[in-house]
Design an enzyme around this catalytic site. Structure first.
Site, PDB file in Angstrom:
ATOM      1  NE  ARG A 164      67.188  75.297  41.828  1.00  0.00           N
ATOM      2  CZ  ARG A 164      67.765  74.497  42.704  1.00  0.00           C
ATOM      3  NH1 ARG A 164      67.487  73.208  42.706  1.00  0.00           N
ATOM      4  NH2 ARG A 164      68.623  74.938  43.591  1.00  0.00           N
TER       5      ARG A 164
ATOM      6  CG  MET B 111      52.120  52.220  54.542  1.00  0.00           C
ATOM      7  SD  MET B 111      50.450  52.636  55.067  1.00  0.00           S
ATOM      8  CE  MET B 111      49.622  52.772  53.503  1.00  0.00           C
TER       9      MET B 111
ATOM     10  CE  LYS C 264      69.001  72.077  49.704  1.00  0.00           C
ATOM     11  NZ  LYS C 264      69.347  72.760  48.447  1.00  0.00           N
TER      12      LYS C 264
ATOM     13  CE1 TYR D  40      48.682  44.346  50.029  1.00  0.00           C
ATOM     14  CE2 TYR D  40      50.680  45.453  50.778  1.00  0.00           C
ATOM     15  CZ  TYR D  40      49.338  45.125  50.954  1.00  0.00           C
ATOM     16  OH  TYR D  40      48.673  45.580  52.049  1.00  0.00           O
TER      17      TYR D  40
END
Ligand code: PLP
Length: 376
Positions: free
Chosen positions: A145, A317, A51, A267
């Site tokens: 679930r 990023m 998956k 940053y």
């Protein structure tokens, strides 16, 4: 599958020369991991859980390599993944864990995809659609679930008409805590699952994920469903068998720069340099799945020429910064590649720095990397 045929094939449009990072996926190691798990699962069968694009590593190359190694049963989460996988593996048994979609039954049947039936409504819909097609039955034994309740399962087992119109291959359930061998829920789930199995005596049974497969016979039944262990991720500590790392990630040095003590990096100016420093700016960031939280961990590092280079400041990023001040980094230049994930900086180590798990690091590996597949 032989180790001597490990010639690299670049299958991604992203060329190494133009990318900020290169990801190498060792299909030979993946196949060895599957074989190791298949030995543990024997005499039961060992499936491959592929998956989420084979946990981020590429559905097509991964599933083809597993098929070539002898894997015949595959699990995906979503119909779109199942239909894609069918184009690569025309003969495989493909199960869709998410079950039927509201209008999906004829597409499932048309592509010979086997739904994992999770609710009484899905069971009825599949039976009404065309009873000749295979499916698995998923019963929830304590994870809360997907899956039928124990009561739903008992009602179904007692419904001879409905059962007669279904072609069920397996009854399955999923473990919530198999990575914690001593967790009390494991015994509860095993006991419930044994009850469920007795309701469906003709069906093959499947309970174990990677952690269950690795842990012992009480979790193993007729079909093991490992995912993360195939891909070199950790599922139990200590791991009783040798599983090989599958992923190597390298980042390109975009720039090497000098900075003075007292200057700040990145940053937020969160990292102030304590000494005059040399810094490598690397071409990967959180947009590539290199988690932003990694930058907050004091131990986070990359490796340059086999030496640890600590990360400096926040993850941007597209960029991260590493400290290469030490003299053994002399000669490190822009254009070189440094190791971000390797056999020492494992997927789980990086995950730990980001307060997450290896699964998230793998499935987050971004589309901008140049991907090279070895072996398979
Ligand atoms: C994802 C999944 C697996 C595989 O789990 P791993 O921990 O990756 O081995 C097996 N079964 C089900 C139902 C799953 O959702």
């Amino acid at each position: 599958m032989s180790k001597t045929t490990m010639s690299p094939i670049t299958t991604d449009f992203t060329q190494t020369d133009h990318s900020g990072g290169r990801l190498t996926i060792n299909l030979g190691a993946l196949v060895q991991n599957w074989q190791t798990l298949a030995q543990l699962a024997a005499p039961g069968e060992c499936a491959g859980v592929v998956k989420a694009n084979a946990y981020g590593l590429g559905l097509e190359p991964v599933s083809r390599a597993l098929w070539k190694a002898g894997c015949r049963t595959f699990f995906v989460a979503l119909p779109q993944e199942a239909f894609e996988l069918r184009t690569y593996l025309p003969e495989a048994s493909i199960y869709c864990l998410g079950g039927l979609t509201p209008t999906g039954a004829s597409d499932f049947a048309g592509h010979a995809i086997r739904p994992v039936l999770n609710t009484p409504d899905e069971v009825r819909e599949w039976a009404d659609h065309d009873g000749a097609h295979e499916a698995a039955l998923h019963v929830d034994t304590g994870m809360t679930r997907l899956g039928l309740t124990l009561e739903d399962a008992a009602n179904l087992a007692a419904d001879a008409d409905l059962m007669g119109r279904l072609n069920l291959t397996h009854v399955m359930s999923h473990l919530a805590c198999a990575d914690e061998p001593d967790h009390a829920l494991n015994d509860v789930q095993i006991a419930s699952f044994n009850k469920v199995r007795s309701l469906f005596p003709g069906l093959a049974a499947s309970l174990a994920n990677s952690a269950g497969t690795l842990q012992g016979a009480r979790f193993r039944h007729d079909l093991a469903r490992p995912g993360i262990a195939l891909y070199g991720g950790q599922s139990v500590i200590p791991c009783p068998v040798d599983l090989r790392p599958v992923v190597t990630l390298e980042a390109r040095i975009m720039q090497v720069r000098e900075a003075k003590a007292g200057e700040a990096v990145g940053y937020g100016a969160t990292k102030t340099l304590r000494r005059d420093s040399r810094i490598a700016i690397l071409g990967i960031g959180y947009a590539d799945g290199y988690h932003r939280l990694v930058g907050s961990h004091p131990d986070a590092h990359v490796m340059v020429n086999d030496q640890l280079a600590p990360l400096l400041g926040r993850v941007s990023m597209d960029l991260i910064a590493a400290d290469i001040t030490e003299p053994h980094f002399d000669g490190v230049r822009a254009g070189m590649f440094v190791d971000v994930i390797n056999s020492q900086i494992t997927v789980d180590r990086v995950a730990g720095w980001a307060n997450t798990i290896g699964y998230e690091v793998l499935t987050g590996l971004g589309p901008r990397y140049a991907r090279t597949y070895l072996g398979g």
